[in-house]
Design an enzyme around this catalytic site. Sequence first.
Site, PDB file in Angstrom:
ATOM      1  N   HIS A 488       0.708  -1.257   0.132  1.00 10.93           N
ATOM      2  CA  HIS A 488       0.134  -0.070   0.053  1.00 10.93           C
ATOM      3  C   HIS A 488       1.034   1.299   0.013  1.00 10.93           C
ATOM      4  CE1 HIS A 488      -3.658   2.117   1.074  1.00 10.93           C
ATOM      5  NE2 HIS A 488      -2.750   2.982   1.779  1.00 10.93           N
ATOM      6  N   GLU A 489       1.694   1.293   0.911  1.00  9.51           N
ATOM      7  CA  GLU A 489       2.835   2.487   1.261  1.00  9.51           C
ATOM      8  C   GLU A 489       3.505   2.676  -0.276  1.00  9.51           C
ATOM      9  OE1 GLU A 489       1.918   4.844   3.086  1.00  9.51           O
ATOM     10  OE2 GLU A 489       0.500   3.560   4.255  1.00  9.51           O
ATOM     11  N   HIS A 492       1.936   4.641  -2.835  1.00 11.78           N
ATOM     12  CA  HIS A 492       2.137   5.852  -2.536  1.00 11.78           C
ATOM     13  C   HIS A 492       3.372   6.292  -3.193  1.00 11.78           C
ATOM     14  CE1 HIS A 492      -1.573   6.701  -0.786  1.00 11.78           C
ATOM     15  NE2 HIS A 492      -1.542   6.039   0.157  1.00 11.78           N
ATOM     16  N   HIS A 495       3.737   6.799  -6.740  1.00 17.66           N
ATOM     17  CA  HIS A 495       3.035   7.835  -7.244  1.00 17.66           C
ATOM     18  C   HIS A 495       3.992   9.096  -7.075  1.00 17.66           C
ATOM     19  CE1 HIS A 495      -1.193  10.146  -7.009  1.00 17.66           C
ATOM     20  NE2 HIS A 495      -0.543  10.202  -8.225  1.00 17.66           N
TER      21      HIS A 495
END
Length: 697
Positions: A488-489, A492, A495
């Site tokens: 999940h992290e 990010h 991104h």
Amino acid sequence: MKKILLTISCAMIMMTTPAKENPFLKPFATPYGTAPFDLIKIEHYEPAFEKAIKAHQSEIDAIVANPQNPTFSNTIEAIEYSGEMLSRVSSVFFNLLSAESNDEMMEISQRLSPELSQHSNNINLNEELFKRVKAVYDVRHTSGLTPEQIRLTEKYYENFENSGATLSPEGKEKYRELSMELSKASLAFGQNNLRETNAFEMVLTDKADLTGLPETLIDAAATKAKLKGKEGWLIDLSAPSYMGFMKYSSRRDLREKLYMAYSMKGVAGGEFDNQENVRKIVNLRLEIARLMGYNTYSEYILKNRMAKNEAAVFGLLDRLAEAFTPTAHQELEDVKSFASEMEGKPFDLQPWDWSYYADKLKDNRFDLNDEMTRPYFELENVKKGVFGLATDLYGLQFVRNRDIQVYHPEVEAYEVFDENGDFLSVLYTDFHPRDGKHSGAWMTSFKEQYMRDGKDSRPHVSIVMNFTRPTETKPALLTFDEVKTFLHEFGHALHGMLSKCTYETLSGTSVYRDFVELPSHIMENWLVQKEYLDKFAFHYQTGEKMPEELLQKIVDASNYNVGYATLRQLSFGYLDMAWHSLEAPFEGDVRAFEQDAMARVQLLPVVPETCMSASFSHIFSGGYAAGYYSYKWSEVMDADAFSVFKKNGIFDKETARSFRINILEKGNTEDPMTLFIRFRGQEPSVEALLRRSGIDN
């Protein structure tokens, strides 16, 4: 005007250097301009902030004094490029304040808070500066600007407008006062939460108190006690310790003790009580919203989000609640029945029982638990698997560079290269809990991506977690949920690392709050794909691949208790919206308000003494105010988006290329729904999430 990060801090290992050699006063002469952590001393921060604020204000004054008519170049772009020194010191200080805080850093932050608020207000409430911004904004569509320049102009105009620039002189002074008070209250909330989390320890000296705990957790508790100079085994409120104990301990009395300590953070009275901060924060936010002409704070916030209004948010929450409630209640009954069967008598299931009995039922149904998968999720292998997914999808390569300085010995720094071998980013990884580190997991940036004078200035990205530590006898062996959090992290981080924007304000994760979770949520999908797990899930001792039958058990159990998990997330969204859709100042009981807000989706019995709000950092000190719904909003988008990968192949290069170009690289340069439709071909629908969850609509 560069972004000032509001993520948080660190006590570092620092060399002694004369104060006059303050490293913040000039660009960092380090690999890729990374922060020289070994040169930074705590006493450097305040003098650096003082000089940086003065320098930034001088740059702003020069923009205002420019005798030429306002243009994009001499106004918007000039603001964008101002504040370089302030950005440099702010990014280090506030990021480290979260990752390794101490009393001195927190005291500095409390002194800095009003100064930074005042500086921000001096810019945003500068009438002459706003006139120049508005002049460019008014002709943005007819002055030959590129789409990205138009978006940057709009973003600055909206920021000024949302920060009180259009208010009367009296209104501006009121905004100054309110925003400064809000900044101080939010900071105090977060620091109280950290201090109370660190204050609790449950030291066990009788082996009987360890009944049910696997060897992994016992070793970790022994190591933790030893590091603190204590005999026995130490259990605290850090994620691996707390969650492991609640899942495995057969000592119900100790589970209750630990649960109450965790769930009463901020409401137990004493110096770290946050109830008054909750009241102060929601009332200050409401007063600001009213000052700006809105009825509620959520109305004020949502106008610049994908959701646009409260009706859309509640519409999503209500629809998901309706769809998942029957499943959640059946799951609750199943766990209750199983608990009664285990205990041989009717059993009154309480919140401190849920993890324990739900995990036992999962093991009974699927022959699956964390201790079966842990040996295959050794941290070094997991890193290879997570990084390897970025290699498979986007061609990225990760090379550890020990010459890049880090803020703590446990942190690692990587050079990231793209598919052509060109430098893409610096990535810092920080995996394990420490007393000075906030709980949870997050991604942040020490430097954002931007382009200037023909040069692409690449970002410095950091992912910070609180994962299971290695012990004296074993390496760090992660749970399935910890691996999911890593993915999940890392989504990010991708991104941020893959950003390809001209302006820092628009780059990376600087997107709508209800769009920012899409790149992170979608990464979690790969963890229940056999083809992916088979690439890195090797036994840490034998090197053998995870057996096919264990892989299948993970897939089969992927939707176990999905209803309960969804309603739990929805309860947080409802609570957030309840606090921020208030139409009158709140002076009541924080606990009672919370219980009423969450009642619709409450499954387990309410324990009157407990309260989540007083430690709900996401909404009271973390930027998710009137935005927690975005986790479910993004899940809807990610279910739709991943369906394209499922159709074309989970490692399909063309699908990955489209996702990279349309979602990861564009930042805030276009409307997020336009970007999503360009990738997916249609707007996202709740049905995709329901199908993935095994819920019939």
